[in-house]
Design a protein around this motif. Structure first.
Motif, PDB file in Angstrom:
ATOM      1  N   GLY A  58     -58.283  48.836 -43.001  1.00 45.10           N
ATOM      2  CA  GLY A  58     -59.152  49.631 -42.863  1.00 45.10           C
ATOM      3  C   GLY A  58     -58.917  50.951 -42.389  1.00 45.10           C
ATOM      4  N   ASP A  59     -57.557  51.267 -42.582  1.00 43.37           N
ATOM      5  CA  ASP A  59     -57.514  51.935 -42.081  1.00 43.37           C
ATOM      6  C   ASP A  59     -57.549  53.634 -42.808  1.00 43.37           C
ATOM      7  OD1 ASP A  59     -56.517  54.656 -40.810  1.00 43.37           O
ATOM      8  OD2 ASP A  59     -54.777  53.746 -40.437  1.00 43.37           O
ATOM      9  N   ILE A  60     -59.321  53.943 -42.149  1.00 45.46           N
ATOM     10  CA  ILE A  60     -59.016  55.032 -43.558  1.00 45.46           C
ATOM     11  C   ILE A  60     -58.308  56.387 -43.888  1.00 45.46           C
ATOM     12  CG2 ILE A  60     -59.987  56.502 -41.526  1.00 45.46           C
ATOM     13  CD1 ILE A  60     -63.169  57.055 -43.762  1.00 45.46           C
ATOM     14  N   ARG A  61     -57.016  56.212 -42.977  1.00 42.67           N
ATOM     15  CA  ARG A  61     -56.423  57.329 -43.144  1.00 42.67           C
ATOM     16  C   ARG A  61     -55.687  57.440 -44.887  1.00 42.67           C
ATOM     17  NH1 ARG A  61     -54.305  57.884 -37.130  1.00 42.67           N
ATOM     18  NH2 ARG A  61     -54.148  55.863 -37.878  1.00 42.67           N
ATOM     19  N   ALA A  62     -55.562  56.230 -45.133  1.00 42.78           N
ATOM     20  CA  ALA A  62     -54.522  55.242 -45.908  1.00 42.78           C
ATOM     21  C   ALA A  62     -55.696  56.147 -47.536  1.00 42.78           C
ATOM     22  CB  ALA A  62     -54.840  54.193 -46.232  1.00 42.78           C
ATOM     23  N   GLU A  63     -56.742  56.470 -46.788  1.00 45.08           N
ATOM     24  CA  GLU A  63     -57.741  57.124 -48.346  1.00 45.08           C
ATOM     25  C   GLU A  63     -57.329  58.696 -48.545  1.00 45.08           C
ATOM     26  OE1 GLU A  63     -61.689  55.707 -48.544  1.00 45.08           O
ATOM     27  OE2 GLU A  63     -61.629  54.160 -47.296  1.00 45.08           O
ATOM     28  N   LEU A  64     -56.618  59.234 -47.411  1.00 41.72           N
ATOM     29  CA  LEU A  64     -56.178  60.555 -48.489  1.00 41.72           C
ATOM     30  C   LEU A  64     -55.692  60.584 -49.183  1.00 41.72           C
ATOM     31  CD1 LEU A  64     -56.929  61.784 -44.550  1.00 41.72           C
ATOM     32  CD2 LEU A  64     -57.884  62.771 -46.383  1.00 41.72           C
ATOM     33  N   ILE A  65     -54.539  59.568 -49.332  1.00 47.23           N
ATOM     34  CA  ILE A  65     -53.615  59.505 -50.131  1.00 47.23           C
ATOM     35  C   ILE A  65     -53.788  58.477 -51.486  1.00 47.23           C
ATOM     36  CG2 ILE A  65     -51.140  57.892 -50.817  1.00 47.23           C
ATOM     37  CD1 ILE A  65     -51.153  57.714 -48.044  1.00 47.23           C
ATOM     38  N   GLU A  66     -53.654  59.352 -52.716  1.00 55.40           N
ATOM     39  CA  GLU A  66     -53.925  58.913 -54.088  1.00 55.40           C
ATOM     40  C   GLU A  66     -52.642  58.621 -54.886  1.00 55.40           C
ATOM     41  OE1 GLU A  66     -57.574  61.659 -56.354  1.00 55.40           O
ATOM     42  OE2 GLU A  66     -56.036  62.493 -56.753  1.00 55.40           O
ATOM     43  N   GLU A  67     -53.098  57.962 -56.085  1.00 55.29           N
ATOM     44  CA  GLU A  67     -52.080  57.346 -57.037  1.00 55.29           C
ATOM     45  C   GLU A  67     -52.170  58.761 -58.390  1.00 55.29           C
ATOM     46  OE1 GLU A  67     -49.492  54.478 -58.800  1.00 55.29           O
ATOM     47  OE2 GLU A  67     -51.385  53.183 -58.425  1.00 55.29           O
ATOM     48  N   LYS A  68     -51.174  59.712 -58.482  1.00 46.55           N
ATOM     49  CA  LYS A  68     -51.379  60.513 -59.415  1.00 46.55           C
ATOM     50  C   LYS A  68     -51.726  60.715 -60.727  1.00 46.55           C
ATOM     51  CE  LYS A  68     -51.394  65.693 -58.692  1.00 46.55           C
ATOM     52  NZ  LYS A  68     -50.436  66.399 -58.731  1.00 46.55           N
ATOM     53  N   LYS A  69     -50.002  59.670 -60.844  1.00 47.70           N
ATOM     54  CA  LYS A  69     -49.794  58.718 -62.235  1.00 47.70           C
ATOM     55  C   LYS A  69     -48.398  57.764 -61.830  1.00 47.70           C
ATOM     56  CE  LYS A  69     -48.459  63.097 -64.694  1.00 47.70           C
ATOM     57  NZ  LYS A  69     -47.270  63.862 -64.779  1.00 47.70           N
ATOM     58  N   GLU A  70     -48.576  56.528 -62.506  1.00 48.05           N
ATOM     59  CA  GLU A  70     -47.926  55.859 -62.066  1.00 48.05           C
ATOM     60  C   GLU A  70     -46.567  54.934 -60.173  1.00 48.05           C
ATOM     61  OE1 GLU A  70     -46.130  51.378 -63.491  1.00 48.05           O
ATOM     62  OE2 GLU A  70     -46.896  52.365 -65.300  1.00 48.05           O
ATOM     63  N   GLY A  71     -47.013  55.196 -59.912  1.00 45.66           N
ATOM     64  CA  GLY A  71     -46.545  55.509 -58.966  1.00 45.66           C
ATOM     65  C   GLY A  71     -45.532  56.668 -58.471  1.00 45.66           C
ATOM     66  N   ALA A  72     -46.669  56.956 -58.257  1.00 44.50           N
ATOM     67  CA  ALA A  72     -46.264  58.955 -57.779  1.00 44.50           C
ATOM     68  C   ALA A  72     -47.920  59.581 -57.086  1.00 44.50           C
ATOM     69  CB  ALA A  72     -45.879  59.506 -59.448  1.00 44.50           C
ATOM     70  N   TYR A  73     -47.660  58.942 -55.699  1.00 43.82           N
ATOM     71  CA  TYR A  73     -48.602  59.348 -54.515  1.00 43.82           C
ATOM     72  C   TYR A  73     -48.535  60.906 -54.238  1.00 43.82           C
ATOM     73  CZ  TYR A  73     -48.968  54.226 -55.022  1.00 43.82           C
ATOM     74  OH  TYR A  73     -49.368  53.261 -55.483  1.00 43.82           O
ATOM     75  N   VAL A  74     -50.086  61.731 -53.983  1.00 44.29           N
ATOM     76  CA  VAL A  74     -49.371  62.897 -53.251  1.00 44.29           C
ATOM     77  C   VAL A  74     -51.174  62.987 -52.326  1.00 44.29           C
ATOM     78  CG1 VAL A  74     -49.346  63.729 -54.966  1.00 44.29           C
ATOM     79  CG2 VAL A  74     -51.776  63.624 -55.230  1.00 44.29           C
ATOM     80  N   THR A  75     -50.752  63.591 -51.102  1.00 39.79           N
ATOM     81  CA  THR A  75     -51.951  63.862 -50.462  1.00 39.79           C
ATOM     82  C   THR A  75     -52.799  64.567 -51.118  1.00 39.79           C
ATOM     83  OG1 THR A  75     -52.553  63.943 -47.658  1.00 39.79           O
ATOM     84  CG2 THR A  75     -51.166  65.841 -49.275  1.00 39.79           C
TER      85      THR A  75
END
Length: 474
Positions: A323-340
């Protein structure tokens, strides 16, 4: 006369932006010979100020690249991307591993030269303005206040990078940095002063700036200029680091009560980060859209399909509740590779601007400082405002004591993630660096205090200046 001034401006500002003037600063920070004609009227002062502002973004060593990657890697929010094999990874590896840095090889080490260049250029302006024969006094005050604030910011960041935190010794009596309240001669060899002297100068500069400054100057991005609110916000931050809790509360409250600033609400939070224009929560930003190739976005942000130097760690991903909207600022670019998604690049506008100060930080400064003086009611209220902005269903804060202080530190990590705060938060609060999702070959955990938690003075500066003392451990 006008053509001469313009010629001087081109030479002067070019010297700010490119490295051709570095010979002036190969010795421990010295004064560049300024062009008297350039600094003889307000038009010239304005152009010279543009050069000082440019030092914040036109260097790989400061806010646009090196410093942000440094704090993200060392805090455990980011790890090096093993699929990225560029020189940036090689240069940042010693930083990530808390290893002895090869002399001047890492981008962050260049910050030493870059920040003192900024201070030198700001000093030229600070020294010139009182000698102007004429010109609007309000505008003189504005320009002087901006230059003083920029000088204070650079000195403060030097203390964060190259000196142990204020609480390392009682009253900050340990080794600080070289302070430059005025420019020095080419052959002068200054020594590092105690840290409290640097803080004294920083606070004096910001207090003077507060008395001089008005609102934002008009421009393409107005909040890329310094205003009275910016000086007050920086004072709140400096007092927080000094553990002067009452003054931190005073200045944070000044900014919070300023009607020019309002928190972005929950419903508009993601859109605010997606926008390329500033919002009501921004206090001071770096306008980077015309800076050419991607810089900050390329470190750990969105940049099409291009690989980034760093990727976000599980340590960061797992702190956000459902429910924390800030988590939606994190995106998985490739499998297991997350960016902001906080920082992104598009060929049509370049890098999104970078916020140096946001109003949310002021609420968290007041929360932390209030908790430290035992005002749990104010601390809970301010912490709750930020938590419930992120998740309207968040429970009211009922904590006290150390549990409340720890919750505020965690909230700073959540809210200000990847904006350059968390690593310095850990150091100033005496917390160990514990990185679980860590692919460094050494020092995934670093106990505090540690010689390794600050940077070495570049060896070339020590070679030139016998009076310049190296940090312990290097």
């Amino acid at each position: 006369m006008k053509n001469k001034v313009r010629t001087a401006i081109v030479l002067f500002v070019s010297c700010f932006i490119i490295s051709s003037c570095e010979d002036f600063l190969d010795r421990e920070p010295t004064s560049e010979v300024s062009n008297e004609e350039l600094l003889s009227d307000l038009d010239g002062i304005n152009f010279a100020l543009a050069g000082v502002y440019s030092r914040l973004i036109n260097s790989d060593y400061y806010y646009l690249k090196g410093m942000q990657m440094y704090t993200a890697l060392r805090s455990g929010n980011v790890k090096l991307n093993n699929s990225f094999s560029g020189i940036a990874t090689t240069n940042m590896l010693p930083v990530y591993e808390f290893n002895t840095l090869p002399s001047d090889s890492s981008p962050i080490i260049g910050s030493y030269q870059s920040l003192y260049q900024l201070i030198t250029y700001a000093n030229n302006i600070i020294e010139a303005i009182p000698n102007l024969a004429d010109g609007d006094q309000t505008l003189k005050n504005q320009y002087l206040g901006e230059a003083l604030t920029l000088r204070a910011l650079a000195h403060f960041d030097l203390t964060r990078l190259y000196a142990q935190p204020y609480s390392y010794t009682q009253n900050g009596t340990h080794l600080g940095i070289v302070t430059l309240p005025e420019n020095i001669g080419v052959f002068e060899l200054p020594s590092r002063s105690p840290l409290y002297e640097a803080y004294r100068l920083i606070i004096s500069d910001l207090e003077q700036a507060e008395s001089l400054l008005g609102g934002y100057r008009s421009g393409r991005v107005t909040k890329a200029f310094i205003s009275k609110g910016v000086a007050q916000a920086l004072l709140a931050r400096v007092y927080l680091y000094k553990k002067d809790w009452n003054n931190a509360i005073t200045y944070a409250s000044k900014v919070i009560s300023n009607q020019d600033y309002q928190l972005v609400n929950h419903d508009n939070y993601l859109a605010a980060w997606a926008a390329t224009t500033t919002n009501q929560e921004d206090i001071f930003v770096l306008e980077t859209s015309e800076n050419g190739a991607p810089k900050l976005a390329a470190q750990f942000g969105q940049i099409g399909t291009q690989t980034t130097v760093g990727i976000l760690t599980k340590d960061l991903l797992e702190i956000y509740d459902d429910g924390d909207i800030r988590a939606e600022l994190i995106e998985e670019k490739k499998e297991g590779a997350y960016v902001t998604r906080k920082f992104h690049y598009d060929a049509s506008y370049g890098d999104r601007y970078f916020p140096i100060i946001r109003l949310a930080e002021m609420y968290l400064i007041r929360a932390e400082s209030s908790a430290e003086i035992g005002d749990n009611i104010q601390a809970r209220a301010d912490l709750g405002i930020i938590q419930q902005r992120a998740n309207p269903d968040a429970s009211p804060v009922t904590l006290s004591g150390d549990a409340l202080k720890d919750a505020i530190l965690l909230e700073r990590r959540k809210e200000l993630a990847l904006e350059g705060h968390y690593y310095f938060d850990l150091i100033r609060r005496g917390k160990d660096i514990v990185r679980t999702d860590c692919n460094a070959s050494m020092n995934c955990t670093v106990s505090t205090p540690s010689d390794l938690q600050i940077l070495p003075i570049p060896q070339k500066n020590i070679n030139i200046n016998d009076n310049l003392e190296q940090n312990q451990g290097y």
